[in-house]
Design a protein around this motif. Sequence first.
Motif, PDB file in Angstrom:
ATOM      1  N   UNK A 205       0.841  -1.196   0.000  1.00  0.00           N
ATOM      2  CA  UNK A 205       0.000   0.000   0.000  1.00  0.00           C
ATOM      3  C   UNK A 205       0.876   1.246   0.000  1.00  0.00           C
ATOM      4  N   UNK A 206       0.400   2.263  -0.700  1.00  0.00           N
ATOM      5  CA  UNK A 206       1.148   3.522  -0.779  1.00  0.00           C
ATOM      6  C   UNK A 206       0.193   4.681  -0.544  1.00  0.00           C
ATOM      7  N   UNK A 207       0.642   5.651   0.208  1.00  0.00           N
ATOM      8  CA  UNK A 207      -0.109   6.898   0.369  1.00  0.00           C
ATOM      9  C   UNK A 207       0.513   7.960  -0.518  1.00  0.00           C
ATOM     10  N   UNK A 208      -0.325   8.700  -1.194  1.00  0.00           N
ATOM     11  CA  UNK A 208       0.173   9.714  -2.126  1.00  0.00           C
ATOM     12  C   UNK A 208      -0.574  11.025  -2.005  1.00  0.00           C
ATOM     13  N   UNK A 209       0.146  12.100  -2.313  1.00  0.00           N
ATOM     14  CA  UNK A 209      -0.522  13.382  -2.495  1.00  0.00           C
ATOM     15  C   UNK A 209      -1.242  13.300  -3.836  1.00  0.00           C
ATOM     16  N   UNK A 210      -2.523  13.652  -3.846  1.00  0.00           N
ATOM     17  CA  UNK A 210      -3.329  13.536  -5.060  1.00  0.00           C
ATOM     18  C   UNK A 210      -2.631  14.122  -6.287  1.00  0.00           C
ATOM     19  N   UNK A 211      -2.013  15.262  -6.110  1.00  0.00           N
ATOM     20  CA  UNK A 211      -1.383  15.953  -7.229  1.00  0.00           C
ATOM     21  C   UNK A 211      -0.152  15.249  -7.774  1.00  0.00           C
ATOM     22  N   UNK A 212       0.415  14.337  -6.995  1.00  0.00           N
ATOM     23  CA  UNK A 212       1.628  13.632  -7.429  1.00  0.00           C
ATOM     24  C   UNK A 212       1.322  12.450  -8.333  1.00  0.00           C
ATOM     25  N   UNK A 213       0.071  11.999  -8.332  1.00  0.00           N
ATOM     26  CA  UNK A 213      -0.306  10.820  -9.117  1.00  0.00           C
ATOM     27  C   UNK A 213       0.217  10.895 -10.543  1.00  0.00           C
ATOM     28  N   UNK A 214      -0.066  12.043 -11.179  1.00  0.00           N
ATOM     29  CA  UNK A 214       0.267  12.173 -12.597  1.00  0.00           C
ATOM     30  C   UNK A 214       1.773  12.248 -12.825  1.00  0.00           C
TER      31      UNK A 214
END
Length: 357
Positions: free
Chosen positions: A247-256
């Motif tokens: 599992x990974x947590x990400x900042x939404x904006x970093x997805x792309x």
Amino acid sequence: EKGTYPHYMLKEMDEQPGVVRKIIQQYTNDAGELIVDEAILTALKNADRLYIIAAGTSYHAGLVGKQYFEKLACIPVEVHISSEFGYNIPLLSEKPLFIFISQSGETADSRQVLVKVKKMGHPTLTITNVAGSTLSREADYTLLLHAGPEIAVASTKAYIAQLAVLAIAAYVTGKSKGNQIDFDLKTELAIAANAIQSIVDSKEELHKISKEYLETTRNAFFIGRNIDYYVSLEGALKLKEISYIQAEGFAGGELKHGTIALIEKGTPVFALVTQEPVALNIRGNVKEVVTRGANACVISMEGLDEHDDRLVIPKVHQLLTPMVSVVPLQFISYYAALDRGCDVDKPRNLAKSVTVE
Ligand code: F6R
């Protein structure tokens, strides 16, 4: 004792509303006002910068704590992973105060930093659940979490307690500096405790969600923006440590900027939507992953909810949302581990307090 509970983790998650109420009580004076010890308040007010040092879940609480101290007390804050800090000491401000956040008070990585900065002559404060623990004894000051013993390896109620105590310390400091603060923290914490209770009471639904999204998956993503991002890191840690799902947590904006490449048909993505200013942006990210086949589970807050959100949590103050939004993630992780036959309280390769560096 865990009594009739099958696992300490379940018991400790259930205790969370009570923990918040206990903390309110412990940090309230006879006049009914929130307080922290005078000496600690002075140390906080004298600091020109706070350095929060912690590991794992306590580090995740520290990330939220930074926002509390910067927004309420107007003190700049840096948050560091203790195992990295020792050989990478940043340029320090003139009057730093070091804050160690540690449930156990025994984490060797954090202690090693404490010893080093004490030698440099800097003041130190430990926020811990264990009175008399090493980090508490060796620091100049201690703030206790009052969460009661946490036995399950996966930290749950201590995280909630850390957030509450950080909020109180930041709020009391800000008030005492005469900062403009337009809400009553005591009232807002009591509202948060009730909100946590309502989530604890919906555990059957959370079990369903866990099955729906995680039954067969090998990986999962957690996304959020602003303060929700920090909670997504904690949600991912909970899931991986007890269920062994990657599992990974990400900042939404970093997805792309890379991660979105991993999204395939059926990939579970848990998205937190509790922050009004970024709600549309994170919903945009949800659309992006859904377009690529993701199985998105949107967890939003009342007032920001839309008709197809999977779970809506009660409305709480914007700064206190982590105390509430983390709770469904804890339960979802618990049930994922349970359904996979994992040893929930004692996950493989992990110890409750990590006393080696
Ligand atoms: C996660 C977990 C660990 C601890 C970390 C720090 O559920 O329990 O990540 O948070 O080992 O421990 P303390 O807070 O005792 O310093």
